[in-house]
Design a protein around this motif. Sequence first.
Motif, short mmCIF file in Angstrom:
data_model
loop_
_atom_site.label_atom_id
_atom_site.label_comp_id
_atom_site.label_asym_id
_atom_site.label_seq_id
_atom_site.Cartn_x
_atom_site.Cartn_y
_atom_site.Cartn_z
N GLN A 1 9.16 39.74 -4.81
CA GLN A 1 9.21 38.29 -5.01
C GLN A 1 9.64 37.55 -3.75
OE1 GLN A 1 12.48 36.43 -7.59
NE2 GLN A 1 10.80 36.81 -9.03
N ASN A 2 8.89 36.50 -3.42
CA ASN A 2 9.24 35.61 -2.31
C ASN A 2 9.32 34.18 -2.83
OD1 ASN A 2 9.01 37.23 0.44
ND2 ASN A 2 7.35 37.92 -0.87
N SER A 3 10.48 33.56 -2.65
CA SER A 3 10.67 32.16 -3.03
C SER A 3 10.82 31.34 -1.75
CB SER A 3 11.91 32.01 -3.91
OG SER A 3 11.79 32.73 -5.11
N TYR A 4 9.89 30.42 -1.54
CA TYR A 4 9.93 29.55 -0.36
C TYR A 4 10.62 28.25 -0.76
CZ TYR A 4 6.54 32.94 1.33
OH TYR A 4 5.92 34.10 1.70
N VAL A 5 11.89 28.14 -0.35
CA VAL A 5 12.77 27.09 -0.85
C VAL A 5 13.04 26.09 0.27
CG1 VAL A 5 15.01 26.61 -1.86
CG2 VAL A 5 13.84 28.76 -2.41
N ASN A 6 12.92 24.81 -0.04
CA ASN A 6 13.25 23.75 0.91
C ASN A 6 14.73 23.41 0.79
OD1 ASN A 6 10.52 23.55 1.63
ND2 ASN A 6 10.13 22.09 -0.03
N VAL A 7 15.47 23.52 1.90
CA VAL A 7 16.91 23.27 1.90
C VAL A 7 17.25 22.30 3.02
CG1 VAL A 7 17.47 25.53 0.93
CG2 VAL A 7 17.34 25.26 3.41
N PRO A 8 18.28 21.46 2.85
CA PRO A 8 18.69 20.55 3.92
C PRO A 8 19.11 21.35 5.16
CG PRO A 8 19.76 19.99 1.84
CD PRO A 8 19.12 21.32 1.64
N GLY A 9 18.75 20.86 6.33
CA GLY A 9 19.15 21.56 7.54
C GLY A 9 18.52 20.97 8.78
N SER A 10 19.11 21.31 9.92
CA SER A 10 18.62 20.86 11.22
C SER A 10 18.52 22.06 12.15
CB SER A 10 19.56 19.80 11.80
OG SER A 10 19.67 18.69 10.94
N GLY A 11 18.09 21.81 13.38
CA GLY A 11 17.99 22.88 14.35
C GLY A 11 16.59 23.43 14.44
N PRO A 12 16.44 24.62 15.04
CA PRO A 12 15.11 25.22 15.24
C PRO A 12 14.37 25.38 13.90
CG PRO A 12 16.76 26.41 16.49
CD PRO A 12 17.51 25.45 15.62
N GLY A 13 13.13 24.96 13.89
CA GLY A 13 12.30 25.09 12.70
C GLY A 13 12.46 23.99 11.68
N ALA A 14 13.38 23.07 11.89
CA ALA A 14 13.62 22.00 10.92
C ALA A 14 12.46 21.01 10.93
CB ALA A 14 14.92 21.29 11.23
N ILE A 15 12.15 20.47 9.76
CA ILE A 15 11.14 19.44 9.60
C ILE A 15 11.87 18.10 9.55
CG2 ILE A 15 9.29 18.57 8.13
CD1 ILE A 15 8.88 21.47 7.18
N THR B 1 10.44 14.82 9.56
CA THR B 1 9.58 13.66 9.31
C THR B 1 9.77 13.06 7.93
OG1 THR B 1 7.81 15.16 8.59
CG2 THR B 1 7.83 14.49 10.91
N SER B 2 10.71 13.56 7.13
CA SER B 2 10.85 13.08 5.76
C SER B 2 11.89 11.98 5.66
CB SER B 2 11.23 14.23 4.82
OG SER B 2 11.52 13.75 3.53
N ALA B 3 11.61 11.01 4.80
CA ALA B 3 12.57 9.95 4.52
C ALA B 3 13.79 10.48 3.78
CB ALA B 3 11.91 8.84 3.70
N TYR B 4 13.68 11.68 3.23
CA TYR B 4 14.79 12.27 2.50
C TYR B 4 15.70 13.12 3.40
CZ TYR B 4 12.50 10.78 -1.77
OH TYR B 4 11.94 10.03 -2.76
N SER C 1 0.83 -1.21 0.00
CA SER C 1 0.00 0.00 0.00
C SER C 1 0.85 1.25 0.00
CB SER C 1 -0.93 0.01 1.22
OG SER C 1 -0.17 -0.05 2.41
N SER C 2 2.07 1.15 0.52
CA SER C 2 2.97 2.30 0.55
C SER C 2 3.45 2.68 -0.84
CB SER C 2 4.17 2.02 1.45
OG SER C 2 4.86 0.87 0.98
N ILE C 3 3.33 1.76 -1.78
CA ILE C 3 3.70 2.07 -3.16
C ILE C 3 2.50 2.60 -3.93
CG2 ILE C 3 4.59 1.14 -5.32
CD1 ILE C 3 6.63 1.35 -3.11
N VAL C 4 1.38 1.91 -3.79
CA VAL C 4 0.19 2.33 -4.51
C VAL C 4 -0.26 3.71 -4.04
CG1 VAL C 4 -2.20 1.75 -5.02
CG2 VAL C 4 -0.48 -0.05 -4.91
N THR C 5 -0.05 4.02 -2.76
CA THR C 5 -0.34 5.35 -2.24
C THR C 5 0.97 6.00 -1.82
OG1 THR C 5 -2.49 4.61 -1.43
CG2 THR C 5 -1.62 6.68 -0.53
N ALA C 6 1.41 7.01 -2.56
CA ALA C 6 2.67 7.67 -2.23
C ALA C 6 2.55 8.35 -0.87
CB ALA C 6 3.01 8.69 -3.31
N GLN C 7 3.60 8.22 -0.03
CA GLN C 7 3.53 8.70 1.34
C GLN C 7 4.59 9.75 1.68
OE1 GLN C 7 3.83 5.04 3.53
NE2 GLN C 7 1.60 4.82 3.68
N ASN C 8 5.77 9.63 1.12
CA ASN C 8 6.85 10.54 1.50
C ASN C 8 6.71 11.88 0.82
OD1 ASN C 8 8.01 8.51 3.01
ND2 ASN C 8 9.35 7.82 1.36
#
Length: 932
Positions: free
Chosen positions: A631-645, A647-650, A584-591
């Motif tokens: 112009q505002n560009s909301y960019v996802n970048v690798p990182g840790s610390g305060p505000g970091a997400i 929960t991603s497998a990546y 089911s994890s393949i048929v329904t994309a989760q990450n």
Amino acid sequence: MTFRKPILLGSTSIAAILCAAAPAFADTATTTTTATDNNSASAVSEVVVTGIRESLQRAITVKRDAVDQVDAISATDIGKLPDKNVADALQRIPGVNTESAASGEGGFDENDRVSIRGTSPSLTQVTVDGHNIATGDWFILDQYSAVGRSVSFNLLPAEMVDSTVVYKTQDASLLEGGVSGAVDLITPNALSLGGAGKQFVFQGSVEGAYNSLTDGWKPQVNATLGWKNADDSFGVSIQGFYEDRSLRRYGQETLSYSTISATDPLGAEHPELVGVQAPGLIGSTLFEQERKREGGHFDVAWRSGDRVEIDLDGFYSHLDAANVNDNYMYWGANELTKNLPTSYTVAHNTLTSAVWPQVAPITAFTPTPAMGGYGGTVVDGIIVDAIDRPGSSAYTSYINLKGKFRATDHLTLKAQIGYTQGQGNTNGSPSFESDAGTGVSYAPSGNGWLVTPTNINPSSPTGLANDWAWNEEFRAADKEIYGQVDGQWDIGDGVFKDVDFGVHVSQHTRQVDGWDRGCTLGADGACWTSPTMPLSAENPAAYPGGFNAGALGIPGLLIPIAANPASVANTLNSIADGVHGPLSSIVTAQNYYWMGSFKVREQDTSGYVMARVGGDGWRGNFGVRIVDTNQNSYVNVPGSGPGAITTSAYGNYLVDNVHHDYLDILPSLNFSFDLQKNLLLRVSAAETMARPDYSALGASVTLTDLTLSGNGGNPNLRPITAGVYDAALEWYYMPTAVAEVSVFYDDLSNYVAYGVTNETFLDQQRSTIGVPGKPDVLDYESYAISAPINSSGEVKGVELQVQQPLPYNFGFQANMTYLSASDSSGGPLVGASNVTANLVGYYEVKAFSVRLAYTYRSHYFVGLDRATPEQEAGFGQLDASLNVNVTRNISFTLDALNITNSLLKYYATNPTQVRAVYDNGTQLYAGVHVKF
């Protein structure tokens, strides 16, 4: 805030207005005058005619009377040309180029993007009635990998358009966003349908669409119903369309080229080969799709005398584009890094052939980056993809309210406000790969390569083992709210005629979100299965017989795994992974795929003032437009610390808001001089601007694990600006003929070019998370990432055009554009063809008319795809149309596109490095048109 000083101050200029596109067929003619609502200084006298010679004569009148340099096509023309979409029709205009793809999906049979004079489609402004229109793309890479600003014409049927105006010069009143020009699509107005005094109007068509490769007919239905009151002061019109057609494309794709290094077995054994390019993936791909386009347009219009006009209109178009892509591939990049050929050849710095021996299988599973796959061999030479995208779709829509108020005899005010929204969707793409460790060879053949496995049969699944299963979902949402107020002050009959002024405000948002999931198949994989599943469960069948055309360079019978597309998801869902049950994890994309997700939000504000002037034998306009881009560009970048997400497998990431504010000052001037009674000189100059693609600003990263390559972005890109100069000499030597020569020069600043860097990312396919009984291993690899950078460049060229009637009801039109374009390093500009040419011949009598149209475009640079250059080779296409007037109100039409079945060909740095070759077949449209 960044301030850019204009480079255009007191410059001379060069420009050309070119012949209106080929006209419609019938035996009567009428003329209407339409002014677009973008307050262009030169209202376009739109010719709506039903007769070739009448149409050509009135098109010449449009050319002579215009101040801005424009080309116009009426709706009747679009309907009668051997073209079924607006982009296909626009390619007949000198200097206008079209592309049948937006990025990595490869070319198809219908044009999708429009560009002007050697610039990319993203640098061409496309508007509807003077306002922006949101867009969507059906193909997954266009949704997140190459998200441009160009509009997809796949969503715009020709029947929605009353007329189309192409601007090749800029005046201050035109909405910014086009570097070398703009295209404005003008929709039908309820008060103009049927002409004065006609209250009810019905127009409709029923057609069948035929593709020579699918060998089947699909229905296409369009209808427009209009009503207005007796005094032509109130009217309502409604239009609907449903268009269905099937596509089948035979192709061979070389998805990447790898550079032989000193650490590769071949480079170590033969140092002289270090630096030579070798094909990384060669695939014979069968693409099948059914496109269903449906939607409609409505308009409600009211006017009170010549003082007040109000118009409300809306449009919606939805494209259902479910597709299946099967690909049988030679995995050259895997062989190159782990094997040594017994023989090979080299030409033009390219490894043009190689014979790779089979590598003995290993007996134990060792999860290391050196492994090319998990099918039980060290080197997997063949890999087979089955990709099913049942939820591919796109739509566009808008609602627009505009009004006009004549306040005094000298002051006229206009205003409009609206909202537009579009979206591209891939609602799931359950897919899997199988591979085989086999000896394999490749060599040139036809227009591509001949791939020959030595100990497996390409028409059988025997010897192939499961490798990888995955699913992806992406959504690219596009929306804008806008408002505009314009005024015109009539001065009088002196040199200064009037002054135009106005302000425009818009907020535009493009947001891309993606989800995916993948795992390794096979006895040692994270998704445990038997070695023969799921390939054998699909009951693979041979590709269609026509696929093996020798000209394509494609090997013999191959296997389409997804003969029944729905079975791919069903099969994956039935496989147990040994830990979590069904997949089911393949048929329904989760990450959440944060590397390919982003948001760009722009607040654009502009204002202008422009004067129109004229005298005996001359006329013109000059003005300035001031543009602020916040112009505002909301960019996802690798990182840790305060505000970091986290929960991603990546890996962990942060959302970074990159903010910029740019101010551009855009002066412009356009003048026309009557040198003699029939000899006209035009000169124009302007400072123009366009904003970078959304995917470039969003800085998302998309990866291709098989080739260790990808695409990235750059949120610090500045707007592209240009000094654009034009001049044209037009000779009207007889009432229905013209000869013209024009020259142009574009000086591009902050042009967006592409470079390649090496960056480290998680390789999901080679990682071994969740393998039963095995330790979790995260494999990080170095990827070649192509990313945009600001550069500079220039475009210079000449356009030639002749329009000539001939005796005995014959006639022809011919035009050619030649240009030279390069960036600051001498490299090619995206979208620039050196030569574009059109030749149209016709024969017309009262009962019927026939037309042949040939269009040619020389090779051009498409861009970087998977960090490898891609260029489309020169392409010519012959089309034809027949129109028979059964009665005054009923006609029969037959249109044929790509009569000679020309192939689309692509290559990398030189023609030896083949990238792709596609066969889309010939398309026929036959139907009945009525008008009452």
